[in-house]
Design an enzyme around this catalytic site. Sequence first.
Site, PDB file in Angstrom:
ATOM      1  N   LYS A 218       0.864  -1.318   0.014  1.00  0.00           N
ATOM      2  CA  LYS A 218      -0.003   0.120   0.015  1.00  0.00           C
ATOM      3  C   LYS A 218       0.855   1.190  -0.158  1.00  0.00           C
ATOM      4  O   LYS A 218       2.129   1.244   0.429  1.00  0.00           O
ATOM      5  CB  LYS A 218      -1.047  -0.016   1.241  1.00  0.00           C
ATOM      6  CG  LYS A 218      -1.906  -1.032   0.692  1.00  0.00           C
ATOM      7  CD  LYS A 218      -3.223  -1.149   1.673  1.00  0.00           C
ATOM      8  CE  LYS A 218      -4.030  -2.126   1.056  1.00  0.00           C
ATOM      9  NZ  LYS A 218      -5.394  -2.396   2.286  1.00  0.00           N
ATOM     10  N   ARG A 252      -3.420 -10.148   5.112  1.00  0.00           N
ATOM     11  CA  ARG A 252      -3.899 -10.083   3.622  1.00  0.00           C
ATOM     12  C   ARG A 252      -2.756  -9.752   2.944  1.00  0.00           C
ATOM     13  O   ARG A 252      -2.380  -8.541   2.906  1.00  0.00           O
ATOM     14  CB  ARG A 252      -5.116  -9.445   3.429  1.00  0.00           C
ATOM     15  CG  ARG A 252      -5.667  -9.484   1.818  1.00  0.00           C
ATOM     16  CD  ARG A 252      -6.874  -8.453   1.958  1.00  0.00           C
ATOM     17  NE  ARG A 252      -7.321  -8.586   0.396  1.00  0.00           N
ATOM     18  CZ  ARG A 252      -6.860  -7.972  -0.512  1.00  0.00           C
ATOM     19  NH1 ARG A 252      -5.839  -7.080  -0.341  1.00  0.00           N
ATOM     20  NH2 ARG A 252      -7.425  -7.928  -1.677  1.00  0.00           N
TER      21      ARG A 252
HETATM   22  N1  HH2 Z   1      -7.174  -4.123   0.484  1.00  0.00           N
HETATM   23  C1  HH2 Z   1      -7.585  -4.144  -0.803  1.00  0.00           C
HETATM   24  C2  HH2 Z   1      -8.829  -4.945  -1.065  1.00  0.00           C
HETATM   25  N2  HH2 Z   1      -9.379  -5.592  -0.628  1.00  0.00           N
HETATM   26  N3  HH2 Z   1      -9.855  -6.413   1.779  1.00  0.00           N
HETATM   27  C3  HH2 Z   1      -9.475  -6.488   3.230  1.00  0.00           C
HETATM   28  N4  HH2 Z   1     -10.335  -7.107   4.062  1.00  0.00           N
HETATM   29  N5  HH2 Z   1      -8.675  -5.545   3.588  1.00  0.00           N
HETATM   30  C4  HH2 Z   1      -7.848  -4.627   2.896  1.00  0.00           C
HETATM   31  O1  HH2 Z   1      -7.002  -3.998   3.289  1.00  0.00           O
HETATM   32  C5  HH2 Z   1      -8.205  -5.067   1.409  1.00  0.00           C
HETATM   33  C6  HH2 Z   1      -9.180  -5.537   0.779  1.00  0.00           C
HETATM   34  C7  HH2 Z   1      -6.952  -3.354  -1.767  1.00  0.00           C
HETATM   35  O2  HH2 Z   1      -5.763  -4.154  -2.064  1.00  0.00           O
HETATM   36  P1  HH2 Z   1      -5.578  -4.751  -3.532  1.00  0.00           P
HETATM   37  O3  HH2 Z   1      -6.788  -6.159  -3.445  1.00  0.00           O
HETATM   38  O4  HH2 Z   1      -4.063  -5.513  -3.704  1.00  0.00           O
HETATM   39  O5  HH2 Z   1      -5.936  -3.814  -4.611  1.00  0.00           O
HETATM   40  P2  HH2 Z   1      -7.101  -3.420  -5.448  1.00  0.00           P
HETATM   41  O6  HH2 Z   1      -8.324  -3.239  -4.454  1.00  0.00           O
HETATM   42  O7  HH2 Z   1      -6.603  -2.251  -6.300  1.00  0.00           O
HETATM   43  O8  HH2 Z   1      -7.508  -4.665  -6.199  1.00  0.00           O
END
Ligand code: HH2
Length: 273
Positions: A218, A252
């Site tokens: 992040k 995660r």
């Molecule tokens: N962060 C993201 C997506 N889903 N779910 C939970 N429970 N907690 C988090 O911190 C979280 C989440 C964002 O990360 P990422 O999936 O890598 O990115 P994107 O939303 O751009 O797909």
Amino acid sequence: MQPLRERFPAPAVMGVVNVTPDSFSDGGAFLDPEAAVAQGLRLAAEGADVLDVGGESTRPGSDPVPVEVELERVLPVIEGLAAQTDVPISIDTVKAEVAARALAAGASFVNDVTALRHDPDMAGVVADAAVPVCLMHMLGEPKTMQDDPRYTDVVAEVAGFLAERTEFAAASGIARDQICIDPGIGFGKTLEHNLSLLRHLDRLAAIGPPVLLGASRKSFLGRLTGEPEERREFAGVAVHLDAVRRGAWMLRVHEVKPTRDALAVAAAIEAAP
Ligand code: HH2
């Protein structure tokens, strides 16, 4: 259903499988279902306890995706993974229809970054399926959430929100021992907000449900280290290890192996006489 804490003893690890063209760190890398399945299997082999499949990016500034597009992205990946691994699959979605179809296709965990607020049918889908749910805090919506987020007391406000959403979920028929909570690092938070939440994670853990935490790649890690997304792994491991010490239950992450290695070393030290 076995309580979450017993089924996934802490510290547990959730591996991220993004099937999106625009996720902030790996957008487009696994849009092809075969590549996404291969990535999920790799994370499973590295020791992921859960695989979190998502078809809609929630990065700051991102646009919502129509339900048909999200289904087209995630269903083949869930089916492919369910056929090839016993590692439980989580669906990262805010839409009840996507959650229901994903559960029918082999997922058994719902990760809703709006904590059951976006879709009025979501709580019912989770309750009827009797599956675990992650309730995450987000201030505003992805499109605008990083435009000057403000809190009077970020830890108290996030804790109050998560406690309220836990009661809502329980009142909707979701078993308490199937609920986990997440402060939503980077979701409507400045660097300082993220750091306060991390420093006071014990106060979130005291609410009751186990705490899931995702700091992987992040932007606040980029602010602290100057590194681009693909080189924030060491910083991520540091945050996640610290979070476990302060009471986090599940992490995660995009890369499972470095996290698992760090946790193994920390556990060995803890077990020493
Ligand atoms: N962060 C993201 C997506 N889903 N779910 C939970 N429970 N907690 C988090 O911190 C979280 C989440 C964002 O990360 P990422 O999936 O890598 O990115 P994107 O939303 O751009 O797909």
